[in-house]
Design an enzyme around this catalytic site. Sequence first.
Site, PDB file in Angstrom:
ATOM      1  N   ARG A 150      42.856   3.735  -8.485  1.00 42.37           N
ATOM      2  CA  ARG A 150      42.684   3.504  -9.914  1.00 42.37           C
ATOM      3  C   ARG A 150      41.309   2.872 -10.106  1.00 42.37           C
ATOM      4  O   ARG A 150      40.790   2.196  -9.208  1.00 42.37           O
ATOM      5  CB  ARG A 150      43.769   2.574 -10.443  1.00 42.37           C
ATOM      6  CG  ARG A 150      45.196   3.078 -10.250  1.00 42.37           C
ATOM      7  CD  ARG A 150      46.215   2.035 -10.694  1.00 42.37           C
ATOM      8  NE  ARG A 150      47.589   2.517 -10.562  1.00 42.37           N
ATOM      9  CZ  ARG A 150      48.360   2.312  -9.498  1.00 42.37           C
ATOM     10  NH1 ARG A 150      47.882   1.631  -8.454  1.00 42.37           N
ATOM     11  NH2 ARG A 150      49.600   2.776  -9.454  1.00 42.37           N
ATOM     12  N   LYS A 173      49.002  -2.268  -8.698  1.00 42.62           N
ATOM     13  CA  LYS A 173      49.883  -2.828  -9.724  1.00 42.62           C
ATOM     14  C   LYS A 173      50.965  -3.690  -9.088  1.00 42.62           C
ATOM     15  O   LYS A 173      51.412  -3.437  -7.978  1.00 42.62           O
ATOM     16  CB  LYS A 173      50.536  -1.699 -10.530  1.00 42.62           C
ATOM     17  CG  LYS A 173      49.568  -0.958 -11.448  1.00 42.62           C
ATOM     18  CD  LYS A 173      50.318   0.058 -12.287  1.00 42.62           C
ATOM     19  CE  LYS A 173      49.398   0.731 -13.295  1.00 42.62           C
ATOM     20  NZ  LYS A 173      50.124   1.726 -14.128  1.00 42.62           N
ATOM     21  N   HIS A 241      40.354   8.466 -14.424  1.00 46.39           N
ATOM     22  CA  HIS A 241      41.729   8.601 -13.922  1.00 46.39           C
ATOM     23  C   HIS A 241      42.030  10.040 -13.508  1.00 46.39           C
ATOM     24  O   HIS A 241      42.878  10.276 -12.640  1.00 46.39           O
ATOM     25  CB  HIS A 241      42.718   8.134 -14.987  1.00 46.39           C
ATOM     26  CG  HIS A 241      44.027   7.679 -14.408  1.00 46.39           C
ATOM     27  ND1 HIS A 241      44.129   6.574 -13.573  1.00 46.39           N
ATOM     28  CD2 HIS A 241      45.284   8.183 -14.521  1.00 46.39           C
ATOM     29  CE1 HIS A 241      45.391   6.416 -13.215  1.00 46.39           C
ATOM     30  NE2 HIS A 241      46.102   7.381 -13.773  1.00 46.39           N
ATOM     31  N   ARG A 244      41.635  10.539  -9.872  1.00 40.06           N
ATOM     32  CA  ARG A 244      42.822  10.142  -9.096  1.00 40.06           C
ATOM     33  C   ARG A 244      43.872  11.254  -9.152  1.00 40.06           C
ATOM     34  O   ARG A 244      44.492  11.575  -8.131  1.00 40.06           O
ATOM     35  CB  ARG A 244      43.364   8.837  -9.666  1.00 40.06           C
ATOM     36  CG  ARG A 244      44.687   8.350  -9.075  1.00 40.06           C
ATOM     37  CD  ARG A 244      44.985   6.964  -9.643  1.00 40.06           C
ATOM     38  NE  ARG A 244      46.387   6.635  -9.652  1.00 40.06           N
ATOM     39  CZ  ARG A 244      47.036   6.040  -8.656  1.00 40.06           C
ATOM     40  NH1 ARG A 244      46.389   5.759  -7.537  1.00 40.06           N
ATOM     41  NH2 ARG A 244      48.308   5.739  -8.762  1.00 40.06           N
ATOM     42  N   HIS A 267      52.639   4.339  -5.895  1.00 45.41           N
ATOM     43  CA  HIS A 267      53.695   4.474  -6.897  1.00 45.41           C
ATOM     44  C   HIS A 267      54.935   3.700  -6.452  1.00 45.41           C
ATOM     45  O   HIS A 267      55.322   3.746  -5.286  1.00 45.41           O
ATOM     46  CB  HIS A 267      54.073   5.937  -7.089  1.00 45.41           C
ATOM     47  CG  HIS A 267      53.070   6.720  -7.868  1.00 45.41           C
ATOM     48  ND1 HIS A 267      52.992   8.101  -7.839  1.00 45.41           N
ATOM     49  CD2 HIS A 267      52.094   6.321  -8.720  1.00 45.41           C
ATOM     50  CE1 HIS A 267      52.016   8.510  -8.621  1.00 45.41           C
ATOM     51  NE2 HIS A 267      51.452   7.454  -9.159  1.00 45.41           N
ATOM     52  N   TYR A 276      53.394  15.570  -9.771  1.00 40.75           N
ATOM     53  CA  TYR A 276      52.305  16.374  -9.228  1.00 40.75           C
ATOM     54  C   TYR A 276      52.786  17.721  -8.692  1.00 40.75           C
ATOM     55  O   TYR A 276      51.983  18.637  -8.508  1.00 40.75           O
ATOM     56  CB  TYR A 276      51.547  15.597  -8.156  1.00 40.75           C
ATOM     57  CG  TYR A 276      50.750  14.475  -8.756  1.00 40.75           C
ATOM     58  CD1 TYR A 276      49.580  14.733  -9.463  1.00 40.75           C
ATOM     59  CD2 TYR A 276      51.189  13.163  -8.672  1.00 40.75           C
ATOM     60  CE1 TYR A 276      48.866  13.719 -10.055  1.00 40.75           C
ATOM     61  CE2 TYR A 276      50.472  12.132  -9.267  1.00 40.75           C
ATOM     62  CZ  TYR A 276      49.317  12.421  -9.954  1.00 40.75           C
ATOM     63  OH  TYR A 276      48.612  11.405 -10.555  1.00 40.75           O
TER      64      TYR A 276
END
Length: 296
Positions: A150, A173, A241, A244, A267, A276
């Site tokens: 990110r 995150k 983004h 990514r 994730h 994806y």
Amino acid sequence: MSASIKEYRSFLADNRRKSDHTVRAYITTAQRFTDFLTNHNGKPCDIKTLGSLKSADIRSYLAMRRGEGLTNRSTARELSAIKSYLRFMLGEDAALPNMRAPKIAQSVPRPLSPDDAINLADDIAQSATKDWTGARDWAVLLMLYGCGLRISEATGLKGDILPLGESIRVTGKRDKTRIIPIIEPVKIAIENYIELCPYSVDRDAPLFRGSRGGALSPALIRRAVQGARKRLGLPDNATPHALRHSFATHLLAGGADLRSLQELLGHASLSSTQIYTAVDTAMLLDEYENAHPRAG
């Protein structure tokens, strides 16, 4: 309620470790919601007001926000923020009004082609006014496309990743750390930037520096990408983004399995990574439509 909102801000930042962006969004919603209740009820909003809320009160607020142009996705986020604030004020076990978030259509990320991804990074590097900032921007964008970071993760890196080995540890995150392999072109780009950078890169200092020596702002990279995509005639979805997304899509097309991709992207759940597979299928269908003599 201003004092309680200040406490809520500290709770989000310190206890829940939310990102600065999320804290700002949740605080803005809490302030907007209490202001609405004050006007809606004709008296100042207090803890008693929050404790006696009905579903109709929240629906009225969300209807007002929808009238201001909120999408389903933004409305769902707003409702989540309201519930978070009410739980903070009333307690985690408080019985909140029963409200369902609006359904959100699952959007498929739109990746760039490998050529477009590299051309975008190259255009930005070549357009820089100084050699070292050009090398910096090239290295940052290669980390997004070559490592799947990110933009906040790339600009948040510190000098402690040096000297570069075969991988780096990245904090994403929710303070979740993951190990990311460093491919040779990315490694070369970072080392070239370090060689040209006029600022010393200490272990605890930002790896990527702004022109005055502070940490590089993600906003600067976003603006640079915006300018480059106009020069190159790329679509609006050509964002940092999107690099990514391109990393993930191109790995999946090359045979990477979903679990490995989930680890690389950081994730929390596999469902976030599974989107994806839809991207890969969509790309395959595009190729079919463009290439098959009987398509269309």
